[in-house]
Scaffold this motif. Structure first.
Motif, PDB file in Angstrom:
ATOM      1  N   LEU A 253      -0.748  12.489 -14.391  1.00 35.30           N
ATOM      2  CA  LEU A 253      -1.059  13.161 -13.130  1.00 35.30           C
ATOM      3  C   LEU A 253       0.191  13.233 -12.249  1.00 35.30           C
ATOM      4  CD1 LEU A 253      -4.562  11.689 -12.182  1.00 35.30           C
ATOM      5  CD2 LEU A 253      -3.991  13.573 -13.723  1.00 35.30           C
ATOM      6  N   THR A 254       0.525  14.442 -11.790  1.00 39.44           N
ATOM      7  CA  THR A 254       1.705  14.633 -10.947  1.00 39.44           C
ATOM      8  C   THR A 254       1.302  14.648  -9.471  1.00 39.44           C
ATOM      9  OG1 THR A 254       1.473  17.031 -10.986  1.00 39.44           O
ATOM     10  CG2 THR A 254       2.767  16.016 -12.759  1.00 39.44           C
ATOM     11  N   LEU A 255       2.266  14.951  -8.602  1.00 38.33           N
ATOM     12  CA  LEU A 255       1.975  14.983  -7.164  1.00 38.33           C
ATOM     13  C   LEU A 255       0.977  16.084  -6.794  1.00 38.33           C
ATOM     14  CD1 LEU A 255       5.463  14.311  -5.528  1.00 38.33           C
ATOM     15  CD2 LEU A 255       3.464  12.817  -5.475  1.00 38.33           C
ATOM     16  N   SER A 256       0.811  17.092  -7.650  1.00 39.49           N
ATOM     17  CA  SER A 256      -0.165  18.155  -7.346  1.00 39.49           C
ATOM     18  C   SER A 256      -1.599  17.621  -7.377  1.00 39.49           C
ATOM     19  CB  SER A 256      -0.013  19.322  -8.321  1.00 39.49           C
ATOM     20  OG  SER A 256      -0.208  18.900  -9.645  1.00 39.49           O
TER      21      SER A 256
ATOM     22  N   GLY B  51      -0.111   4.145  -4.986  1.00 39.60           N
ATOM     23  CA  GLY B  51       1.278   4.417  -4.595  1.00 39.60           C
ATOM     24  C   GLY B  51       1.577   5.902  -4.562  1.00 39.60           C
ATOM     25  N   LYS B  52       1.049   6.637  -5.548  1.00 37.37           N
ATOM     26  CA  LYS B  52       1.279   8.089  -5.573  1.00 37.37           C
ATOM     27  C   LYS B  52       0.627   8.771  -4.371  1.00 37.37           C
ATOM     28  CE  LYS B  52      -0.931  10.832  -8.484  1.00 37.37           C
ATOM     29  NZ  LYS B  52      -1.432  11.968  -7.672  1.00 37.37           N
ATOM     30  N   ASP B  53      -0.606   8.376  -4.054  1.00 35.66           N
ATOM     31  CA  ASP B  53      -1.302   8.970  -2.903  1.00 35.66           C
ATOM     32  C   ASP B  53      -0.648   8.594  -1.572  1.00 35.66           C
ATOM     33  OD1 ASP B  53      -3.066  10.240  -4.531  1.00 35.66           O
ATOM     34  OD2 ASP B  53      -4.733   8.852  -4.239  1.00 35.66           O
ATOM     35  N   ALA B  54       0.117   7.509  -1.578  1.00 38.40           N
ATOM     36  CA  ALA B  54       0.805   7.090  -0.339  1.00 38.40           C
ATOM     37  C   ALA B  54       1.861   8.106   0.091  1.00 38.40           C
ATOM     38  CB  ALA B  54       1.435   5.711  -0.525  1.00 38.40           C
ATOM     39  N   TYR B  55       2.281   8.980  -0.848  1.00 40.33           N
ATOM     40  CA  TYR B  55       3.246  10.030  -0.488  1.00 40.33           C
ATOM     41  C   TYR B  55       2.655  11.010   0.518  1.00 40.33           C
ATOM     42  CZ  TYR B  55       6.673   8.748  -4.066  1.00 40.33           C
ATOM     43  OH  TYR B  55       7.628   8.097  -4.800  1.00 40.33           O
ATOM     44  N   ASN B  56       1.339  11.014   0.667  1.00 42.01           N
ATOM     45  CA  ASN B  56       0.695  11.886   1.659  1.00 42.01           C
ATOM     46  C   ASN B  56       1.181  11.590   3.069  1.00 42.01           C
ATOM     47  OD1 ASN B  56      -0.764  12.941  -0.442  1.00 42.01           O
ATOM     48  ND2 ASN B  56      -2.690  11.962   0.072  1.00 42.01           N
ATOM     49  N   VAL B  57       1.676  10.377   3.289  1.00 41.30           N
ATOM     50  CA  VAL B  57       2.198   9.997   4.616  1.00 41.30           C
ATOM     51  C   VAL B  57       3.319  10.938   5.032  1.00 41.30           C
ATOM     52  CG1 VAL B  57       3.399   8.179   5.899  1.00 41.30           C
ATOM     53  CG2 VAL B  57       1.533   7.583   4.334  1.00 41.30           C
TER      54      VAL B  57
END
Length: 370
Positions: A24-27, A223-229
């Motif tokens: 799963l990527t950032l998309s 951690g990946k979902d934290a990039y939403n910040v």
């Protein structure tokens, strides 16, 4: 490890122990971002509802009161109406990602997602009307009048929504109550959407939803979902530096039922549908085309295709579809004159043609790889 508490087990299955693909990527952050935005909109909207008055004589003044007199009212309002645009940015990204990954193979997930999309469009439209400015008032008149094309019951439904023979203060109160209640229903439907997703597993960069490349959702995808910040920081900066850039100048003028704007234009996220509506001179056919611009994607769920897909051809078609949607959005805010009156029907045909070709390719690949 199982816990005796069923609620804890349920939450754990959603965001902790959920088996997720390693590819799963950032998309795939678009979905989690949409959940965050929904909560954000409910919180800011609830605060605004404390001070809003759903009355045609006071609504516009109430909005100004919130902006100038209520402590931090201006920041809540700016975040709320810019939050609607942020919602649709990620909603469209989420849908396009689904088209790229052929997520319509997950039938219940796809259909519940499309239903969410339709409800969010309705919710955004009613929120737009609540400002009771020139553009929002006349948008309400135009859009609600479209329901009159419904056979037999159409005029009765319009009169019921208007609560009379025109858009009045009673209509405003009707929209306000629905605008406040629908988000709570959206929360329930989002939960159903997630349950369907987790029961089948999502698609991945491998174009599959099997069990052979799964890891636990936590802690990697936390951690990946934290990039939403990062997106939230950019959103806050944009909202504070350019608070009204996504709005219309007519939204600063109080509604006047006796004088319509020279050029009625909806918010940017409805422009593609508005262009399709205007492209067809016949009112009934125009409304059907407007509705079909979304409903056409429900038909993808009718095809049972879990075999190999024509991935590169699908990507090319989806990219072309995105470009046609952007051009339609541009045409939606253009004046009704040449060459736009020619281009709008042309790109409406391209829009529906590409959607049907995508569906046919999906069906064809099943026959090809039998």
């Amino acid at each position: 490890m199982k816990n005796n508490n069923n609620l804890i087990n349920f939450v754990n299955s959603l965001v902790v122990s959920l088996p997720s693909s390693k590819t799963l990527t950032l998309s795939w952050n678009f979905g989690s971002m949409l959940g965050m935005i929904l909560i954000f909109q409910i919180l800011t909207g609830t605060f605004l509802a404390f001070y809003y008055t759903a009355d045609s004589l006071m609504a516009f003044s109430t909005v100004q009161y919130i902006m100038y007199e209520v402590n931090f009212g201006w920041i809540f309002r700016i975040f709320h109406f810019n939050g609607a645009s942020l919602f649709f940015v990620f909603l469209y990204l989420h849908i396009f990602k689904g088209l790229f990954m052929m997520s319509y193979r997950l039938k219940k997930v796809w259909m519940s997602g499309l239903t969410l999309y339709l409800l969010i469009m309705m919710e955004a439209f009613m929120g737009y009307v609540l400002v009771w400015a020139q553009m929002s008032f006349w948008a309400a008149v135009v859009i609600t009048s479209l329901l009159s094309v419904i056979p037999i019951w159409g005029p009765t439904i319009v009169t019921w929504i208007w609560s009379g023979f025109g858009v009045t203060g009673a209509t405003l109160k009707f929209f306000f109550v629905l605008h406040f209640l629908i988000p709570w229903g959206l929360l329930v439907l989002v939960l159903v959407h997630l349950i369907f997703l987790h029961s089948t597993g999502g698609t991945s960069m491998l174009y599959c939803h099997g069990d052979y490349d799964k890891i636990s959702f936590a802690p990697e995808y936390w951690g990946k979902d934290a990039y939403n910040v990062v997106v939230w920081l950019l959103f806050f900066v944009f909202s504070l530096v350019y608070p009204f850039n996504l709005g219309d100048a007519e939204m600063f003028i109080e509604a006047d039922p006796m004088m319509s704007p020279v050029h009625i234009v909806p918010e940017w996220y409805f422009l593609f549908a508005y262009a399709i509506l205007r492209a067809i001179p016949n009112k009934i056919l125009g409304v059907i085309a407007l509705l079909m611009s979304i409903v056409v994607f429900y038909f993808f769920a009718l095809v049972n295709n879990y075999t190999s897909c024509l991935v590169k051809l699908n990507k090319y078609l989806v990219f072309t579809f995105i470009i046609s949607s952007v051009i339609l959005s541009w045409l939606g805010q253009c004046m009704v004159e040449e060459p736009f009156t020619f281009l709008s029907p042309l790109f409406s045909i391209i829009y529906f043609g590409l959607a049907l070709i995508l569906l046919m390719i999906f069906m064809f690949s099943k026959l090809l790889f039998k």
